[in-house]
Design a protein around this motif. Structure first.
Motif, short mmCIF file in Angstrom:
data_model
loop_
_atom_site.label_atom_id
_atom_site.label_comp_id
_atom_site.label_asym_id
_atom_site.label_seq_id
_atom_site.Cartn_x
_atom_site.Cartn_y
_atom_site.Cartn_z
N THR A 147 0.97 -1.15 -0.09
CA THR A 147 0.04 -0.09 -0.04
C THR A 147 0.84 1.36 0.02
O THR A 147 1.93 1.54 0.58
CB THR A 147 -0.88 -0.09 1.38
N LYS A 148 0.52 2.24 -0.84
CA LYS A 148 1.16 3.45 -0.78
C LYS A 148 0.85 4.26 0.37
O LYS A 148 -0.27 4.36 0.94
CB LYS A 148 0.79 4.14 -2.06
N VAL A 149 2.06 4.83 1.25
CA VAL A 149 1.75 5.69 2.21
C VAL A 149 2.56 7.02 2.44
O VAL A 149 3.42 6.97 1.50
CB VAL A 149 2.16 4.89 3.63
N ARG A 150 2.10 7.71 3.06
CA ARG A 150 2.79 9.09 3.29
C ARG A 150 3.15 9.22 4.61
O ARG A 150 2.37 9.15 5.47
CB ARG A 150 2.07 10.24 2.63
N ILE A 151 4.50 10.01 4.94
CA ILE A 151 4.94 10.12 6.00
C ILE A 151 4.35 11.49 6.64
O ILE A 151 4.31 12.68 5.88
CB ILE A 151 6.46 10.26 6.18
N ILE A 152 3.54 11.28 7.57
CA ILE A 152 2.66 12.78 8.08
C ILE A 152 3.26 13.28 9.25
O ILE A 152 3.20 14.75 9.38
CB ILE A 152 1.37 12.63 8.34
N SER A 153 4.31 12.71 10.20
CA SER A 153 4.83 13.22 11.29
C SER A 153 6.09 12.35 11.82
O SER A 153 5.85 11.16 11.54
CB SER A 153 3.66 13.48 12.31
N VAL A 154 6.87 13.07 12.59
CA VAL A 154 8.24 12.18 13.01
C VAL A 154 8.02 12.69 14.36
O VAL A 154 8.43 13.97 14.73
CB VAL A 154 9.35 12.39 12.24
N GLU A 155 8.33 12.01 15.45
CA GLU A 155 8.68 12.26 16.67
C GLU A 155 9.95 11.53 17.33
O GLU A 155 9.43 10.35 17.89
CB GLU A 155 7.40 12.26 17.92
N GLY A 156 11.06 11.94 17.44
CA GLY A 156 12.23 11.15 17.91
C GLY A 156 12.06 9.95 16.68
O GLY A 156 12.62 10.43 15.71
N GLN A 157 12.26 8.71 17.14
CA GLN A 157 12.17 7.40 16.27
C GLN A 157 10.80 6.96 15.94
O GLN A 157 10.73 6.03 15.16
CB GLN A 157 12.86 6.57 17.32
N LYS A 158 9.53 7.79 16.34
CA LYS A 158 8.41 7.22 15.96
C LYS A 158 8.02 8.11 14.50
O LYS A 158 7.76 9.20 14.65
CB LYS A 158 7.02 7.72 17.22
N ILE A 159 7.74 7.29 13.42
CA ILE A 159 7.42 7.84 12.36
C ILE A 159 5.89 7.42 12.06
O ILE A 159 5.66 6.01 11.85
CB ILE A 159 8.09 7.25 11.10
N LEU A 160 5.35 8.46 11.79
CA LEU A 160 3.57 8.24 11.49
C LEU A 160 3.36 8.34 10.03
O LEU A 160 3.58 9.30 9.64
CB LEU A 160 2.80 9.20 12.50
N VAL A 161 2.41 7.11 9.53
CA VAL A 161 2.33 7.32 8.28
C VAL A 161 0.59 7.02 7.92
O VAL A 161 0.01 6.78 8.89
CB VAL A 161 3.09 6.29 7.37
N ARG A 162 0.37 7.73 6.70
CA ARG A 162 -1.19 7.52 6.43
C ARG A 162 -1.14 6.87 5.19
O ARG A 162 -0.32 7.21 4.28
CB ARG A 162 -1.65 8.77 6.38
N ALA A 163 -2.04 5.87 4.73
CA ALA A 163 -2.40 5.46 3.57
C ALA A 163 -2.76 6.57 2.48
O ALA A 163 -3.68 7.37 2.92
CB ALA A 163 -3.66 4.46 3.37
N VAL A 164 -2.14 6.46 1.38
CA VAL A 164 -2.83 7.53 0.36
C VAL A 164 -3.68 7.09 -0.68
O VAL A 164 -4.01 5.92 -1.02
CB VAL A 164 -1.25 7.71 -0.66
#
Length: 168
Positions: A151-168
């Motif tokens: 699935t295509k995803v986009r990185i929406i935020s980064v906090e330290g080592q936590k990378i949050l993505v959302r499906a495109v």
């Protein structure tokens, strides 16, 4: 003078426990964590108070408790002041070097450069898993929902080592 010597001789165990207890508690202030010197100092101070109670009664014990607390406060504050500004601050037990970003020290890599990039999930995100961004595999987390592999995803935020993505 004879009265003072007589008083000290009668109360020698109390005086010795008091001084040793204060010494151990000051030593504990300079050691990381809480260990044997701190426990020993507390036990010696409790023994001091019990011996005082048995020999002189509750009012003398209350007075000694106030003396113990005041002595500890003065001793520890003096030690800490010396640690920051006095002779102790120039001693070898104090670390003077710093590990700064300018000197090349980093706790973790700066992942902010990936915000907004699109990639493809390599594993199922439940809600965490692995995604590929232009050949770079990263551990990512979805916003809470399951995301299937490919699935295509986009990185929406980064906090330290936590990378949050959302499906495109």
């Amino acid at each position: 003078m004879a009265e003072i010597l007589n008083f000290c001789a009668q109360n020698l165990p109390i005086i010795v426990c008091f001084l040793l207890g204060i010494g151990f508690l000051i030593l504990e202030a300079f050691m990381p964590g809480f260990g044997a010197p701190g426990i020993t100092g507390i036990v010696l101070e409790v023994i001091t108070l019990v011996l005082t109670w048995n020999a002189h009664g509750p009012m003398a014990t209350l007075g000694l408790l106030l003396i113990v607390l005041a002595t500890l406060a003065i001793a520890i504050s003096t030690s800490l002041r010396s640690l920051s500004k006095g002779k102790l601050s120039k001693s070898q037990i104090i670390l003077h070097e710093t590990e700064s970003n300018e000197a090349g020290y980093r706790a973790s890599e700066d992942m902010e450069v990936f915000v907004g990039r699109e990639g493809t999930t390599s594993t199922v995100l439940r809600p965490t898993g692995i995604a590929d961004f232009d050949g770079v595999r990263l551990n990512v987390s979805s916003e809470g929902s399951f995301v299937q592999p490919g699935t295509k995803v986009r990185i929406i935020s980064v906090e330290g080592q936590k990378i949050l993505v959302r499906a495109v």
